[in-house]
Design an enzyme around this catalytic site. Sequence first.
Site, PDB file in Angstrom:
ATOM      1  N   GLU A 180      44.211  32.125  71.890  1.00 11.09           N
ATOM      2  CA  GLU A 180      44.214  33.508  72.387  1.00 11.09           C
ATOM      3  C   GLU A 180      43.832  33.622  73.862  1.00 11.09           C
ATOM      4  OE1 GLU A 180      41.106  35.152  69.763  1.00 11.09           O
ATOM      5  OE2 GLU A 180      39.921  35.538  71.567  1.00 11.09           O
ATOM      6  N   ASP A 200      42.391  39.037  64.012  1.00  9.96           N
ATOM      7  CA  ASP A 200      41.954  39.653  65.270  1.00  9.96           C
ATOM      8  C   ASP A 200      41.705  38.561  66.307  1.00  9.96           C
ATOM      9  OD1 ASP A 200      41.005  41.978  66.808  1.00  9.96           O
ATOM     10  OD2 ASP A 200      39.020  41.044  66.652  1.00  9.96           O
ATOM     11  N   HIS A 246      41.659  40.704  69.473  1.00 12.13           N
ATOM     12  CA  HIS A 246      40.200  40.545  69.596  1.00 12.13           C
ATOM     13  C   HIS A 246      39.516  41.870  69.941  1.00 12.13           C
ATOM     14  CE1 HIS A 246      37.223  37.038  69.958  1.00 12.13           C
ATOM     15  NE2 HIS A 246      36.540  38.148  69.681  1.00 12.13           N
ATOM     16  N   ARG A 251      36.861  33.487  64.415  1.00 12.12           N
ATOM     17  CA  ARG A 251      37.340  32.732  65.572  1.00 12.12           C
ATOM     18  C   ARG A 251      38.646  32.057  65.172  1.00 12.12           C
ATOM     19  NH1 ARG A 251      34.564  35.420  68.192  1.00 12.12           N
ATOM     20  NH2 ARG A 251      32.946  34.855  69.682  1.00 12.12           N
TER      21      ARG A 251
HETATM   22  P1  NAD Z   1      26.007  35.196  61.635  1.00 11.45           P
HETATM   23  O1  NAD Z   1      25.421  34.046  62.377  1.00 11.45           O
HETATM   24  O2  NAD Z   1      25.137  36.346  61.268  1.00 11.45           O
HETATM   25  O3  NAD Z   1      26.680  34.652  60.270  1.00 11.45           O
HETATM   26  C1  NAD Z   1      27.483  33.515  60.213  1.00 11.45           C
HETATM   27  C2  NAD Z   1      27.290  32.902  58.844  1.00 11.45           C
HETATM   28  O4  NAD Z   1      28.196  31.795  58.719  1.00 11.45           O
HETATM   29  C3  NAD Z   1      25.872  32.361  58.612  1.00 11.45           C
HETATM   30  O5  NAD Z   1      25.342  32.879  57.416  1.00 11.45           O
HETATM   31  C4  NAD Z   1      26.073  30.857  58.544  1.00 11.45           C
HETATM   32  O6  NAD Z   1      25.159  30.216  57.667  1.00 11.45           O
HETATM   33  C5  NAD Z   1      27.505  30.790  58.014  1.00 11.45           C
HETATM   34  N1  NAD Z   1      28.100  29.486  58.216  1.00 11.45           N
HETATM   35  C6  NAD Z   1      27.889  28.578  59.214  1.00 11.45           C
HETATM   36  N2  NAD Z   1      28.635  27.474  58.991  1.00 11.45           N
HETATM   37  C7  NAD Z   1      29.318  27.688  57.845  1.00 11.45           C
HETATM   38  C8  NAD Z   1      30.242  26.912  57.096  1.00 11.45           C
HETATM   39  N3  NAD Z   1      30.575  25.668  57.471  1.00 11.45           N
HETATM   40  N4  NAD Z   1      30.754  27.443  55.956  1.00 11.45           N
HETATM   41  C9  NAD Z   1      30.383  28.693  55.549  1.00 11.45           C
HETATM   42  N5  NAD Z   1      29.510  29.462  56.210  1.00 11.45           N
HETATM   43  C10 NAD Z   1      28.988  28.969  57.346  1.00 11.45           C
HETATM   44  O7  NAD Z   1      27.271  35.667  62.476  1.00 11.45           O
HETATM   45  P2  NAD Z   1      27.996  37.099  62.398  1.00 11.45           P
HETATM   46  O8  NAD Z   1      27.333  38.030  63.346  1.00 11.45           O
HETATM   47  O9  NAD Z   1      28.165  37.508  60.969  1.00 11.45           O
HETATM   48  O10 NAD Z   1      29.407  36.708  63.038  1.00 11.45           O
HETATM   49  C11 NAD Z   1      30.317  35.867  62.349  1.00 11.45           C
HETATM   50  C12 NAD Z   1      31.376  35.413  63.323  1.00 11.45           C
HETATM   51  O11 NAD Z   1      32.169  36.558  63.692  1.00 11.45           O
HETATM   52  C13 NAD Z   1      30.815  34.912  64.667  1.00 11.45           C
HETATM   53  O12 NAD Z   1      30.584  33.540  64.610  1.00 11.45           O
HETATM   54  C14 NAD Z   1      31.895  35.242  65.650  1.00 11.45           C
HETATM   55  O13 NAD Z   1      32.704  34.081  65.828  1.00 11.45           O
HETATM   56  C15 NAD Z   1      32.729  36.322  64.955  1.00 11.45           C
HETATM   57  N6  NAD Z   1      32.751  37.595  65.693  1.00 11.45           N
HETATM   58  C16 NAD Z   1      33.959  38.119  66.006  1.00 11.45           C
HETATM   59  C17 NAD Z   1      34.025  39.335  66.678  1.00 11.45           C
HETATM   60  C18 NAD Z   1      35.338  39.991  67.009  1.00 11.45           C
HETATM   61  O14 NAD Z   1      35.376  40.911  67.838  1.00 11.45           O
HETATM   62  N7  NAD Z   1      36.441  39.601  66.398  1.00 11.45           N
HETATM   63  C19 NAD Z   1      32.836  39.983  67.043  1.00 11.45           C
HETATM   64  C20 NAD Z   1      31.628  39.411  66.697  1.00 11.45           C
HETATM   65  C21 NAD Z   1      31.582  38.208  66.005  1.00 11.45           C
END
Ligand code: NAD
Length: 337
Positions: free
Chosen positions: A263, A258, A295, A234
């Site tokens: 955005e 991305d 994105h 994000r």
């Molecule tokens: P997820 O919930 O499986 O994993 C997120 C991880 O981040 C968890 O293990 C959590 O414990 C950790 N976390 C939370 N707070 C933290 C902190 N302060 N410091 C370090 N780690 C921390 O989520 P995911 O499915 O792996 O997705 C990750 C992120 O990717 C989502 O939050 C979303 O914003 C982003 N995303 C982007 C796209 C895209 O198209 N660009 C698509 C899907 C997801």
Amino acid sequence: MRVAVFSTKKYDQEYLNAANDCHEHSLEFFEARLTEASAPLARGFPAVCVFVNDVVDEATLTDLAAHGLKVVALRCAGFNNVDLPAAARLGVQVVRVPAYSPHAVAEHTVALLLALNRRIHRAFSRVREGNFSLNGLMGFDLHGKTAGIIGTGRIGILVAQILKGFGCEVLTYDVCENSEVEQIGARSVSLNELFEKSDVISLHCPLTPETHHLIDSESIGQMKQGVVLLNTSRGGIVDTDAVIAALKTGHVGGLAIDVYEEEADLFFEDLSSQVIHDDVFARLLTFPNVLVTGHQAFFTKEAMEQIAATTLSNIAEIESGAACQNTVHAAKVFNKS
Ligand code: NAD
């Protein structure tokens, strides 16, 4: 259920309509983003379906809840754009698609890294113009380099795994332990150690108050000279001004993103005939060592099928009165992060 579907493109309609063959929802598609201003479009609908840049804030929720809103169905994993405490107060359930294809995002992250490092974006244009010079195209071997992964959830662990395959040493940081880290031969370290030792840093944590501007001038100051930063998570996790300053001095050697803090007014639209008013974003695009995609990391066929199927099932579960396992609970979220 009657669902007002916001921020829809042709491809969203196609996949949602196909998935609706297994349901009987009445889907009304709006191209507009959901904001307080566009909320009247959804008055009277018990469900709204939204994407990453819709603004589901207190004002929007208050308006719609007063007109019968019961469910906000996110077509994405992240939920930073929804005021969860307000939703809870107003009795509106929020559901999301926690995992559609973590592979899609992980693979795009690595695609960005490879393209940026080996200057594929520049080589593509040069070769098309008959310029076969290699000046300015030199990259570095990923093999033997140290990659730092922040957030080892579904996506982060896959990126870690892929980079292990390239022969990188992989360091990880997360607020929750993931036993897979050790299994794949990566090493969980403190955030400070990750910043200090990594040649490449990739962000895979959600945007929360704790992770907002996690990458700022102070954390960049801890990083290696020439560090490459990747953000497919994000935009708000990165302080863009701080990164631009570090790109200018060379402290940050490359940036591939991305997602971008502001955005919402740019991405998903064809603005090629318009002036871009965001000077910070425009500055980013001037760097030869910055690569931006709009994105699109999630955008694979498999992910779109899964997003549509899960979104409509989530709404059906709520409609039937069953507990939906993809409900986002405000209290849990804030405890977790
Ligand atoms: P997820 O919930 O499986 O994993 C997120 C991880 O981040 C968890 O293990 C959590 O414990 C950790 N976390 C939370 N707070 C933290 C902190 N302060 N410091 C370090 N780690 C921390 O989520 P995911 O499915 O792996 O997705 C990750 C992120 O990717 C989502 O939050 C979303 O914003 C982003 N995303 C982007 C796209 C895209 O198209 N660009 C698509 C899907 C997801």
